[in-house]
Write a protein that holds these residues in place. Structure first.
Motif, PDB file in Angstrom:
ATOM      1  N   ILE A 191       0.838  -1.209   0.000  1.00 32.59           N
ATOM      2  CA  ILE A 191       0.000   0.000   0.000  1.00 32.59           C
ATOM      3  C   ILE A 191       0.872   1.258   0.000  1.00 32.59           C
ATOM      4  N   ASP A 192       1.547   1.547   1.112  1.00 31.53           N
ATOM      5  CA  ASP A 192       2.429   2.715   1.170  1.00 31.53           C
ATOM      6  C   ASP A 192       3.738   2.473   0.421  1.00 31.53           C
ATOM      7  N   LYS A 193       4.160   1.220   0.348  1.00 27.07           N
ATOM      8  CA  LYS A 193       5.368   0.809  -0.366  1.00 27.07           C
ATOM      9  C   LYS A 193       6.639   1.490   0.146  1.00 27.07           C
ATOM     10  N   ASP A 194       6.657   1.762   1.448  1.00 30.11           N
ATOM     11  CA  ASP A 194       7.885   2.333   2.018  1.00 30.11           C
ATOM     12  C   ASP A 194       8.868   1.235   2.445  1.00 30.11           C
ATOM     13  N   ARG A 195       8.392  -0.027   2.420  1.00 31.89           N
ATOM     14  CA  ARG A 195       9.208  -1.186   2.754  1.00 31.89           C
ATOM     15  C   ARG A 195       9.896  -1.039   4.110  1.00 31.89           C
ATOM     16  N   ASN A 196       9.171  -0.403   5.030  1.00 31.26           N
ATOM     17  CA  ASN A 196       9.705  -0.164   6.375  1.00 31.26           C
ATOM     18  C   ASN A 196       8.708  -0.688   7.402  1.00 31.26           C
ATOM     19  N   SER A 197       8.587  -2.000   7.456  1.00 35.44           N
ATOM     20  CA  SER A 197       7.595  -2.618   8.336  1.00 35.44           C
ATOM     21  C   SER A 197       7.983  -2.451   9.807  1.00 35.44           C
ATOM     22  N   LYS A 198       6.983  -2.127  10.628  1.00 38.17           N
ATOM     23  CA  LYS A 198       7.172  -2.002  12.071  1.00 38.17           C
ATOM     24  C   LYS A 198       6.499  -3.213  12.729  1.00 38.17           C
ATOM     25  N   TRP A 199       7.271  -4.269  12.895  1.00 37.63           N
ATOM     26  CA  TRP A 199       6.704  -5.512  13.408  1.00 37.63           C
ATOM     27  C   TRP A 199       6.475  -5.433  14.912  1.00 37.63           C
ATOM     28  N   GLU A 200       5.469  -6.179  15.372  1.00 38.87           N
ATOM     29  CA  GLU A 200       5.154  -6.253  16.793  1.00 38.87           C
ATOM     30  C   GLU A 200       4.733  -7.677  17.153  1.00 38.87           C
ATOM     31  N   PRO A 201       5.510  -8.397  17.948  1.00 37.78           N
ATOM     32  CA  PRO A 201       6.779  -8.026  18.578  1.00 37.78           C
ATOM     33  C   PRO A 201       7.885  -7.767  17.546  1.00 37.78           C
ATOM     34  N   SER A 202       8.802  -6.926  17.899  1.00 37.66           N
ATOM     35  CA  SER A 202       9.837  -6.485  16.959  1.00 37.66           C
ATOM     36  C   SER A 202      11.079  -7.364  16.962  1.00 37.66           C
ATOM     37  N   ARG A 203      11.217  -8.217  18.001  1.00 35.36           N
ATOM     38  CA  ARG A 203      12.424  -9.033  18.117  1.00 35.36           C
ATOM     39  C   ARG A 203      12.065 -10.490  18.337  1.00 35.36           C
ATOM     40  N   LEU A 204      12.887 -11.368  17.800  1.00 39.35           N
ATOM     41  CA  LEU A 204      12.634 -12.801  17.883  1.00 39.35           C
ATOM     42  C   LEU A 204      12.546 -13.288  19.326  1.00 39.35           C
ATOM     43  N   GLU A 205      13.396 -12.767  20.185  1.00 40.59           N
ATOM     44  CA  GLU A 205      13.452 -13.263  21.563  1.00 40.59           C
ATOM     45  C   GLU A 205      12.200 -12.922  22.372  1.00 40.59           C
ATOM     46  N   LEU A 206      11.365 -12.042  21.853  1.00 41.20           N
ATOM     47  CA  LEU A 206      10.126 -11.684  22.549  1.00 41.20           C
ATOM     48  C   LEU A 206       8.980 -12.646  22.246  1.00 41.20           C
ATOM     49  N   ILE A 207       9.210 -13.586  21.325  1.00 36.08           N
ATOM     50  CA  ILE A 207       8.157 -14.521  20.912  1.00 36.08           C
ATOM     51  C   ILE A 207       8.431 -15.879  21.543  1.00 36.08           C
ATOM     52  N   THR A 208       7.489 -16.365  22.338  1.00 34.56           N
ATOM     53  CA  THR A 208       7.671 -17.618  23.066  1.00 34.56           C
ATOM     54  C   THR A 208       7.128 -18.802  22.272  1.00 34.56           C
TER      55      THR A 208
END
Length: 344
Positions: free
Chosen positions: A292-309
């Motif tokens: 859509i915006d095509k800024d290719r700057n995704s802000k993932w949540e959670p942002s880091r692998l270690e935060l996902i159990t």
């Protein structure tokens, strides 16, 4: 398109005049997949029934292709991405050309590739590499890793189609012999990732995404010859949705021990969880950033692998807690050819 293909496959099953199914694209693509932005719009407008029905029909079509009693010949001349790969790989014959480009770039969109059955069965750990990074493969690479069964130069396709149109049998050996008359086995490009199988097997055999990335970084420091390719692979992983990466890794690993039906039922659950955004809205963010915006700057949540159990990952594999929602119900199996039985 999916609904129409289902109608045609069901109608052709009982038609003795139909010996084989030939599937090809119209234009520069075989099929680039479904319109993901349409899914997002339907979700935003509260059309939850459509959102559940779309993957239900898509995965049902994939299953019908996998167990179909008559050989399917998919001519993959052009782009073969996302749903386009699923709509061909489950069939008996897949004909790649020098124009073929295939990929499942789902992890970059906050999605999960519905490819756990066939990616888990590629040589070594190449399927994990392709599924997690969304790597683009050309027709020669598709042939090398068994995503394609034959390679036919595009200028020979009209003659191949003419020969197939004259077929009066469903014998896969006869059909394979016809396709082989127009086929050749070209050489892989010097920079093909398929030449990196030693590194891929070493790194992508690790149990977690964190360990895969760490192993790649260690190889990067020790291997100057492949430094650019390794660096690009690391960046692909680091730019992808951490949640999608962890779910996809477990899905591909589980797929190795499951038949095609079990894989599709599980993937349907996963797709519905992702579309509903119950645990993460990465899908919507990935679509915003890339489509859509095509800024290719995704802000993932959670942002880091270690935060996902592990529990976070397991939720995507569970039934949806909604009395109006049902698991994927696959059609009955009948008159299965040997190559279809092997998938079950």
């Amino acid at each position: 398109m999916i609904s129409r293909l289902l109608e045609l496959f069901h109608a052709s099953e009982g038609d003795s005049n139909v010996k084989i199914i030939i599937l090809k694209g119209n234009g520069r693509a075989f099929c680039a997949g479904g319109d993901v932005t349409t899914i997002v719009r339907n979700i935003c407008h509260g059309n939850s029934k459509w959102v559940a029905d779309y993957p239900r029909q898509e995965f049902t079509l994939n299953y019908v292709m996998a167990i179909y009693s008559k050989p399917q010949v998919s001519i993959l001349n052009g782009i073969v991405m996302r749903g386009g790969l699923s709509a061909s790989v489950h069939g008996r014959f897949r004909v790649a050309t020098e124009k073929s480009v295939c990929a499942m770039p789902e992890t970059a969109l906050g999605l999960v590739p519905d490819a756990s059955y066939f990616y888990s069965r590629l040589p070594g750990f190449f399927g994990k590499y392709a599924g997690l990074t969304g790597a683009r493969l050309d027709g020669v690479e598709m042939l090398a890793c068994d995503l394609a069964t034959h390679f036919v130069p595009s200028e020979r396709l009209p003659y191949l189609e003419q020969a197939l149109a004259k077929v009066n049998t469903s014998d896969p050996d006869v059909i394979s012999a016809i396709i082989s008359r127009f086929s050749n086995i070209p050489k892989l490009k010097a920079k093909s990732p398929y030449h990196k199988m030693k590194i891929i097997d070493h790194c992508f055999s690790r149990r977690t995404i964190e360990e895969i990335i760490s192993s790649l970084e260690n190889c990067e420091a020790l291997n100057k010859k492949d430094e650019y390719w390794i660096s690009s692979t690391i960046q692909s992983l680091k730019k992808a949705s951490p949640t999608s990466l962890k779910i996809s890794l477990k899905s591909i690993r589980d797929g190795r021990l499951q038949g095609v039906g079990s894989c599709l039922i599980r993937e349907y659950r996963m797709a519905c969880h992702v579309y509903r955004g119950e645990f993460s809205i990465d899908f919507f963010e990935g679509c915003r950033a890339i489509l859509i915006d095509k800024d290719r700057n995704s802000k993932w949540e959670p942002s880091r692998l270690e935060l996902i159990t592990y529990d976070d990952v397991d939720r995507y594999f569970s039934k949806i807690d909604d009395e109006d929602w049902q698991d994927l119900k696959l059609p009955p199996r009948s008159n299965l050819p040997p190559y279809a039985i092997a998938k079950l």
